[in-house]
Design an enzyme around this catalytic site. Structure first.
Site, PDB file in Angstrom:
ATOM      1  N   GLN A 136       0.839  -1.211   0.000  1.00 50.14           N
ATOM      2  CA  GLN A 136       0.000   0.000   0.000  1.00 50.14           C
ATOM      3  C   GLN A 136       0.871   1.258   0.000  1.00 50.14           C
ATOM      4  O   GLN A 136       0.490   2.290   0.566  1.00 50.14           O
ATOM      5  CB  GLN A 136      -0.927  -0.002   1.207  1.00 50.14           C
ATOM      6  CG  GLN A 136      -2.167  -0.853   1.011  1.00 50.14           C
ATOM      7  CD  GLN A 136      -2.972  -0.438  -0.215  1.00 50.14           C
ATOM      8  OE1 GLN A 136      -3.100   0.743  -0.520  1.00 50.14           O
ATOM      9  NE2 GLN A 136      -3.513  -1.406  -0.928  1.00 50.14           N
ATOM     10  N   SER A 137       2.044   1.174  -0.606  1.00 47.08           N
ATOM     11  CA  SER A 137       2.984   2.297  -0.561  1.00 47.08           C
ATOM     12  C   SER A 137       2.462   3.533  -1.305  1.00 47.08           C
ATOM     13  O   SER A 137       2.112   3.457  -2.488  1.00 47.08           O
ATOM     14  CB  SER A 137       4.311   1.837  -1.167  1.00 47.08           C
ATOM     15  OG  SER A 137       5.118   2.939  -1.461  1.00 47.08           O
TER      16      SER A 137
END
Ligand SMILES: Cc1ncc(COP(=O)(O)O)c(C=O)c1O
Length: 357
Positions: A92-93
């Site tokens: 989920q960067s």
């Protein structure tokens, strides 16, 4: 020598602008981002004045702090003639999503080597969904990502591509971007004659290092305070902040002698670990949303916000203080955390009995 309303020497400001202008740069971020007064939120948490620097509004594909940094990081990549970027972090960067968007805008290819973590096992959502929409080549990695990034770099080189692997030196460019943010903020603070006592962010690296370095170079009284997203050794983080700030000053050709004492940093609001939300986070996000209509991300800014509220309650930010909270963005991750939110928030459908006749 001309001095601004808040006592900042304009010769220093000019020297800092000139030093930053020497760095290679592309235009990705919409700057300046607004500085919002938050009277209803301030009143709800105590007798402090909270101003939010809206770096969630840097513009590109939901924005965030990395877009501001990528003006310089991609500036360097373009200067080196790169046609492809390689990077990656958690699934989920926000960094990866903003890199994919920056590459798209500049006509470059993006390879994202992200972690095959718990969130990725729940399906393609939030930032990861956007990575795909943005056309990035997304790979999920079970083990360490660095060897895969290096392998990919060799593979692309052998295909005649010009890959740029985001890493080491880019931390300094990212820090310079946040020195620039302080310059930008200083103008905005001057306009409203405000002088912060604290400058706060969800950060343990370049964002906070740059805010601290900028504040020190401009001799602002605001003390930089960072709330970390993950657990770790405080003294190592403070050493790291001083190290990258001093190396960034050197890159800019400026004198600096920053020490770990120049910052505060804590992991006290992380809870169980990185990316695992707490009830205090949900209470904080709801309070800001319901008083100011401002939304924040679940991994970084939520935790910082819960820390900010607690620091006010404990008078670590005493009554009467002015606090600038730098909102570093990350909103798309919110949708990858919808299940936790529904549960902690106690949300439920309220169905009106139908009248089918
Ligand atoms: C939304 C958000 N806030 C804060 C940070 C932390 O930034 P830094 O690495 O500069 O400490 C990140 C990093 O990915 C982020 O995505």
């Amino acid at each position: 020598m001309p001095i601004s309303e808040t006592g900042v020497d304009s010769a220093t400001t000019k020297a800092l602008h000139q030093a930053i202008e020497k760095l290679p740069r592309v235009k990705l971020a919409d700057l300046p981002t607004p500085l919002h007064e938050c009277p209803r939120f301030s009143e709800a948490i105590g007798q402090v004045r909270i101003l939010i620097k809206r770096d969630d509004l840097t513009g590109l594909a939901f924005g965030g702090n990395k877009t501001r940094m990528f003006d310089f990081v991609f500036g360097e990549a373009v200067k080196q003639g790169a046609d492809t970027v390689i990077t990656g972090a958690a699934s989920q960067s926000n960094h990866a999503r903003q890199a994919a968007a920056s590459a798209a805008k500049l006509g470059m290819a993006a390879y994202l080597v992200c972690r095959r973590d718990e969130k990725s096992k729940q399906g393609i959502q939030g930032n990861q969904l956007l990575d795909h929409i943005l056309g990035a080549n997304v790979r999920l990695c079970e083990g360490s990502q660095q060897p895969e990034k290096e392998r990919l770099r060799e593979e692309l080189l052998s295909q005649g591509k010009k890959p740029y692997l985001i890493g080491g030196h880019d931390q300094l460019l990212a820090t310079a971007a946040y020195v620039n943010c302080v310059l930008e903020m200083q103008n905005q603070l001057d306009e409203i004659a405000a002088e912060p006592d604290f400058i706060v962010a969800a950060s343990s690296s370049s964002t906070l290092a740059g805010l601290g370095l900028g504040a020190k170079l401009l001799e602002l009284k605001g003390r930089p305070v960072g709330f970390r997203p993950s657990l770790g050794d405080n003294s190592r983080v403070l050493d790291h902040l001083a190290d990258i700030a001093n190396r960034t000053a050197e890159l800019l050709g400026l004198e600096s002698n920053m020490s770990p004492d120049d910052w505060e940093n804590t992991d006290a609001y992380v809870g169980e670990n990185y990316g695992i939300i707490t009830q205090a986070c949900v209470d904080a996000v709801q309070l800001l949303a319901r008083t100011e209509g401002i939304l924040v991300d679940p991994v970084y800014v939520w935790k910082a916000l819960s820390g900010l509220i607690d620091f006010v309650r404990q008078a670590k930010f005493p009554a009467g203080s002015t606090v600038v909270f730098v909102h570093t963005g990350g909103l798309p991750a919110l949708f990858a955390y919808h299940q936790e939110l529904v549960e902690f928030g106690g949300y439920e459908d309220c169905i009106v009995p139908g009248n089918s006749s």
